[in-house]
Design an enzyme around this catalytic site. Structure first.
Site, PDB file in Angstrom:
ATOM      1  N   ASP A   1       0.691  -1.149  -0.506  1.00 43.78           N
ATOM      2  CA  ASP A   1      -0.249   0.146   0.182  1.00 43.78           C
ATOM      3  C   ASP A   1       1.025   1.586   0.111  1.00 43.78           C
ATOM      4  O   ASP A   1       0.316   2.330  -0.411  1.00 43.78           O
ATOM      5  CB  ASP A   1      -0.567   0.008   1.091  1.00 43.78           C
TER       6      ASP A   1
ATOM      7  N   TYR B   1     -10.268  -0.297   0.817  1.00 48.74           N
ATOM      8  CA  TYR B   1     -10.224  -0.709   1.906  1.00 48.74           C
ATOM      9  C   TYR B   1     -10.054   0.773   3.177  1.00 48.74           C
ATOM     10  O   TYR B   1      -8.877   1.800   2.309  1.00 48.74           O
ATOM     11  CB  TYR B   1      -8.315  -2.047   2.667  1.00 48.74           C
TER      12      TYR B   1
END
Length: 753
Positions: free
Chosen positions: A376, A461
């Protein structure tokens, strides 16, 4: 004496009497319980924290102008740049070297020059590459130096660059052109012409260094809902490695368990009747799985937390102070929240506390899902920390702070109100005791904490990053996961890789692992690592030779080398692990801080995986290394697109150096295995999906530091517990009248997308 004089004197006398009565009536009263009191100011040097401050928009603009005029090559705005162009990819603060910063903070040395780190993509060169420059001094740059080779040991290959928004746009245009070659199939499978389908990227992009081929998963798109739960079964593999966009091509197609060379082949199979098609209806907004719209009318308001006399913390520039705590805060656009120079009661406890990386690794029987290993940091955990919703993401009365970044553009952007600071009453005692023997009394202290929070939205997310500072000198770090699950189209033995959560939706299993850097300086820079655990010893009863007793015994060990200080993920580790100082407390024990990890991590990627070294930090729940300036981070944004030859491999940090009386760093991994289930629709909830760690004083003080708290409560059976003078809790009733006038609700988070 005339009447006029008499009246004047009488008036003065009445006024004097009235004033005296007022004084007598108010004598001994405490100030109004609603009077706004300034927060306690810690004894900190003005402006010292600014050495760690994120770049301001003005500084970013100055750096861009300097680079445009000083490099001697044309630079295209990254928002429009083709792979064959040169562009400024991002800017961030160049954090000064620790020794230089400490000379300034502690030794009265010169303030380190303020510098920026600029990342540039050079596509228009004989050998395209990624180059990093340090630019300074700010605010008016006059020099730049290439730090790429010293930092990484060589040039960074161009194929390792993260995918830009412009590159994604060009890929989507290619996919739309290819979908037009299968009109009848799309109409049958999806009631679509392709234009209302959206794509979701996967990563990494291939199987070996130099590859730039990406699987894209297609979903039905319904405005106002999470498309991640509506896969249509179609996935496409795009080769976008060439510098020239017209040469990109769609190289494979997957549908419902079968692979095809092109969308044209897929269409021909469908027309020939040789394709098993699952006919999906175009989802309606009121029936789609991913809707978050309320299904019930609003109820009565929930409890509201407020400060009767205003915040008890202070925020000045990038410095936060609160009841003995002080820290400099910031956000790295890639890796997210970071803190420097964390002190308690004036003593530095932590030099650096920062998020490093987060990985989400998926399983599926579809190519997109089975190949996904998101790192990420390469997407931007700081950059995609958007505006927080007042009253839900953080308390309504919290302090909200704007953050600025420059990425994929020549102009800075602002995520307003994207970091919040608030004091939190956990509705739990920090400590308490009710004495019911010998003497009767009650003593306790509420567990009030300072919370600093940001939330990153990374595609589907949402990660809630909390940094919590307790009244006893402890620091708590935790992350909560929420948002949408990622999904695959359910076919074949799909439930070997998750649970069915919709008519054709497979919630795919995955692991979340997060990595943190903790540069503890416990009573100075020179620390050692000590473990403590228990064992039983069997001894004869001293008072009864015929009997034995099993006696717990403390086992202490000073760890000497880095190899001893690496604790594999999910393996048993000593229950007490502490950074210790050479200096003792009053009772003769080394002043220490204990590391306590709370985690439910899944299994790490097998070490024989070709990409494992790029995430080798995940091998360990804790690794302690000797601090080195040339090992500032455990990961790199370049690892995502070339995990097979990682730019930064954390495993190389561990080379069995001595770790006694050295400047040490703790690298901590936390995480959990997530097998999505029906209750993850529409969103994963934070309940049970929280992991983190504590840094707790362990013989650092001579007693619990919270005994000095002005919030402490004590009263005995001989006192009137209802009297405000004997019990601070009895003074709270008037505070109920101090409910603040809340600012009007405002949200501008959609403006910067």
């Amino acid at each position: 004496m005339n009447m006029k004089t008499v009246l004047i004197l009488l008036g003065l006398a009445l006024a004097t009497i009235f004033a005296l009565v007022c004084v007598l009536l108010t004598r001994g009263r405490s100030p109004s319980p609603c009077q706004q009191l300034p927060p306690e100011q810690e004894d900190t040097e003005d402006g010292q924290s600014l050495v760690f401050a994120d770049l301001s928009p003005e500084e970013m603009s100055q750096v861009v102008r300097y680079l445009q005029g000083s490099l001697g090559v044309p630079l295209v705005d990254a928002s429009r740049a083709k792979p064959s162009d040169n562009c400024i990819a991002s800017l961030d603060l160049q954090v000064p070297a620790k020794a230089e910063a400490l000379r300034f903070l502690d030794g009265g040395g010169a303030r380190p020059p303020r510098e920026a780190l600029a990342v540039l993509y050079f596509g228009k060169q004989p050998e395209p590459n990624i180059t990093e420059y340090v630019v300074g001094p700010l605010p008016v740059p006059a020099y730049h130096r290439d730090v790429t080779v010293p930092k990484y040991g060589g040039k960074v290959p161009y194929h390792r660059r993260p995918v830009t928004g412009k590159e994604y746009a060009d890929i989507n245009a290619l996919i739309q052109r290819e979908l037009k070659k299968a009109p009848r199939f799309l109409s049958a499978c999806c009631e679509s012409d392709g234009t209302d389908l959206v794509t979701l990227t996967t990563a990494p992009r291939g199987f070996k260094s130099g590859d730039r081929t990406t699987w894209f998963v297609l979903f039905h798109n319904v405005a106002g809902t999470g498309y991640y739960l509506s896969p249509v079964g179609l996935e496409v593999l795009v080769d976008h490695g060439d510098l020239h966009v017209p040469r990109w091509q769609l190289s494979q197609v997957f549908y419902n368990g079968r692979y095809f060379a092109s969308t044209g082949d897929l269409e021909r199979e469908f027309v020939a009747g040789a394709l098993d098609v699952v006919r999906l209806k175009q989802p309606r907004a009121d029936e789609v799985l991913g809707s978050l719209k309320p299904r019930s009318p609003p109820g009565s308001p929930a409890p509201l937390q407020f400060e009767p006399q205003g915040p008890r913390y202070s925020v000045r520039d990038n410095l936060i102070t609160f009841q003995g705590w002080s820290m400099a805060f910031g956000i790295n656009p890639n890796s997210g929240p970071r803190f420097f120079d964390i002190r308690y009661r004036g003593e530095r406890i932590i030099y650096e506390l920062s998020l490093q990386e987060a990985i989400a690794l998926y399983g599926s029987n579809c190519p997109g899902g089975m190949s996904t290993r998101y790192l990420d940091g390469s997407f931007g955990m700081g950059r995609f920390a958007y505006e927080l919703v007042r009253g839900l993401d953080c308390p309504y009365t919290a302090t909200y702070v704007d953050r600025h970044y420059l990425a994929e553009a020549d102009t800075p952007k602002t995520n307003q109100n994207s970091l919040c600071i608030f004091e939190h009453d956990s509705a739990l005692p920090l400590r308490r005791h009710f004495s019911d023997s010998q003497s009767f009394y009650y003593g306790g202290l509420r567990r009030n904490t300072l919370v600093i929070r940001s939330i990153s939205t990374l595609i589907n997310y949402d990660y809630i990053w909390d940094f919590v500072f307790h009244g006893n000198g402890a620091v708590e770090v935790r992350v909560h996961a929420t948002g949408y699950i990622s999904s695959s189209f359910l076919h074949g033995r799909g439930t070997d890789y998750g649970n069915r959560v919709g008519p054709h939706t497979l919630g795919t299993m995955h692991v979340h692992h997060m990595h943190y850097k903790v540069d503890l300086d416990v009573d100075g820079q020179l620390n050692s690592l000590e473990s403590q655990d228990m064992e039983y010893e069997f001894v004869k009863d001293p008072w009864s030779e015929q009997s034995t007793i099993e006696r717990p015994r403390l086992r202490r060990k000073r760890l000497q080398k880095e190899d001893e200080a690496t604790f594999p993920l999910n393996a048993p580790m000593p229950r007490y692990l502490s950074f210790t100082s050479p200096n003792p407390n009053k009772w003769g024990h080394p002043r220490s801080y204990r590391i306590q990890i709370i985690s439910f991590a899944g299994k790490h990627l097998p070490t024989n995986s070709s990409m494992e070294r790029s995430v080798s930090w995940g091998r360990y729940q804790l690794a302690v290394t000797k601090r080195k300036e040339e090992e500032p981070t455990s990961s790199s944004v370049y690892n995502q697109n070339d995990p097979w030859t990682p730019t930064v491999a954390f495993a190389d940090f561990i080379n069995n150096e001595t770790i006694t009386n050295e400047d040490l760093v703790a690298w901590i991994t936390v995480g959990f295995l997530h097998v999505p289930h029906a209750e993850d629709v529409p969103n994963t909830v934070t309940v049970g999906n929280s992991v983190g760690f504590f840094l707790r004083p362990y013989n650092y003080f001579d007693e619990d530091a919270s005994v000095e708290s002005p919030d402490s409560v004590y009263f005995s059976s001989e006192q009137d517990a209802g009297a405000c003078g004997d019990n601070p809790l009895a003074c709270l009733s008037p505070a109920a009248a101090c409910a603040p006038h809340l600012p009007p609700f405002h949200f501008g988070g959609f403006l910067n997308l």
